[in-house]
Motif scaffolding. Structure first.
Motif, PDB file in Angstrom:
ATOM      1  N   UNK A 139       0.841  -1.196   0.000  1.00 56.19           N
ATOM      2  CA  UNK A 139       0.000   0.000   0.000  1.00 56.19           C
ATOM      3  C   UNK A 139       0.874   1.242   0.000  1.00 56.19           C
ATOM      4  N   UNK A 140       0.751   2.032  -1.056  1.00 62.13           N
ATOM      5  CA  UNK A 140       1.518   3.270  -1.174  1.00 62.13           C
ATOM      6  C   UNK A 140       0.729   4.407  -0.539  1.00 62.13           C
ATOM      7  N   UNK A 141       1.425   5.302   0.154  1.00 57.64           N
ATOM      8  CA  UNK A 141       0.755   6.394   0.864  1.00 57.64           C
ATOM      9  C   UNK A 141       0.011   7.317  -0.092  1.00 57.64           C
ATOM     10  N   UNK A 142       0.503   7.440  -1.297  1.00 53.81           N
ATOM     11  CA  UNK A 142      -0.119   8.285  -2.312  1.00 53.81           C
ATOM     12  C   UNK A 142       0.632   8.114  -3.619  1.00 53.81           C
ATOM     13  N   UNK A 143       0.261   8.886  -4.620  1.00 48.62           N
ATOM     14  CA  UNK A 143       0.896   8.693  -5.926  1.00 48.62           C
ATOM     15  C   UNK A 143       2.389   8.993  -5.887  1.00 48.62           C
ATOM     16  N   UNK A 144       2.804  10.015  -5.167  1.00 50.24           N
ATOM     17  CA  UNK A 144       4.232  10.343  -5.108  1.00 50.24           C
ATOM     18  C   UNK A 144       5.038   9.198  -4.496  1.00 50.24           C
TER      19      UNK A 144
ATOM     20  N   UNK B 168      -7.127   3.983  -6.346  1.00 45.28           N
ATOM     21  CA  UNK B 168      -6.879   4.872  -5.212  1.00 45.28           C
ATOM     22  C   UNK B 168      -7.997   4.717  -4.190  1.00 45.28           C
ATOM     23  N   UNK B 169      -7.612   4.637  -2.936  1.00 42.38           N
ATOM     24  CA  UNK B 169      -8.578   4.580  -1.839  1.00 42.38           C
ATOM     25  C   UNK B 169      -9.062   5.991  -1.527  1.00 42.38           C
ATOM     26  N   UNK B 170     -10.150   6.132  -0.765  1.00 45.28           N
ATOM     27  CA  UNK B 170     -10.668   7.464  -0.426  1.00 45.28           C
ATOM     28  C   UNK B 170      -9.630   8.373   0.235  1.00 45.28           C
TER      29      UNK B 170
END
Length: 276
Positions: free
Chosen positions: A200-205, A243-245
């Motif tokens: 699980x990545x924290x976000x796209x970056x 992407x999750x919420x």
């Protein structure tokens, strides 16, 4: 051809090293090698598998071997247990005596060896009679989702990128390919299974940043692009990834693992003889 770089330990850790550690621990538990064993980690990279062996297998010793001095330096910095040591060496010609180790393993390296059959034959040679010879590789065709999404997006924009896709380049990274390789090496009781972990990545970056580090085929491809083409690939991936919420990106990292047992007779395999 895009140059592949395998030398910067920190960049590799950010790219796939952090995920390989989780797969390494599951792999070691699956092998079930008794405590007090002598292990060889061939193609040890930055030491993820060596660390997993030390954490869960109670080894007497672990020797990590790799051709990359940069990776070996990273491994020495990260793994400080006195039971572990690291040295340079090629998997195709292990600088070690026959029958030396109770378990000879390799994590995420075999498909990058120019002659994997020779490497497995060498692993069998240095394994003790009845010892375990095992490895795991990423499931590039589907299970290693962070890389699968990358190449699907890259190929949609640039069909020539298909030549670099690990799923195409490394047919041994499938159950049949691994089983055949171990069987040709003369190993007994060959078994293949899937191993996976959540990534699980924290976000796209968090997902995209490691591809700018230049370590491995996909990051090497990114660094070869013009700024315009790199931007197009980045935005295609941003639109493609789930992407999750909360903005996190839930993916999985799947690998194929194989193991076999060294003969009580000579370890010199058919593959090893044919390679000479």
């Amino acid at each position: 051809m895009v140059a592949e770089v395998w030398s910067a330990g920190d960049a590799y850790e950010a790219y796939v090293g952090r995920w390989s550690r989780r797969v390494a621990e599951a792999f070691v538990r699956w092998l079930g090698v008794p405590g007090g064993a002598r292990w060889l980690d061939a193609g040890c990279g930055t030491g993820a598998l060596t660390a997993a062996i030390l954490a869960v297998a109670e080894p007497a010793e672990v020797l990590g071997l790799d051709t990359s001095e940069g990776f070996l330096a990273a491994a020495r910095n990260r793994v400080t247990d006195s039971r572990a040591g690291f040295r340079g060496g090629d998997m195709r010609a292990l600088p070690l005596p026959a029958g030396r180790f109770d378990a000879v393993v390799s994590g995420l390296a075999l498909n990058f060896v120019p002659d994997p059959g020779r490497a497995v034959a060498e692993s069998a040679r240095v394994a003790a009679p009845g010892g375990t010879v095992a490895a795991y590789v990423w499931d590039y065709a589907g299970g290693m989702e962070m890389i699968r999404h990358f190449w699907d997006a890259a190929i949609a924009l640039d069909p020539a990128a298909a030549e670099l896709d690990e799923a195409r380049r490394f047919p041994l990274c499938r159950p049949g390919g691994l089983r055949a390789l171990w069987t040709r090496a003369g190993l007994d009781g060959v078994t293949v299974r899937a191993i996976g972990t959540a990534t699980t990545f924290a976000g796209f970056d968090d997902y995209w940043g490691p591809f700018l580090g230049g370590q491995g085929p996909a990051p090497g491809y990114v660094t070869s692009l013009t700024e315009e083409r790199r931007r197009a690939l980045r935005e295609s991936l941003r639109a493609r990834l789930p992407a999750a919420p909360d903005g996190s990106i839930p993916l999985t990292a799947g690998a194929w693992a194989v193991r076999g047992t060294a003969h009580h007779r000579t370890h010199r395999s058919r593959q090893g003889r044919s390679s000479q």
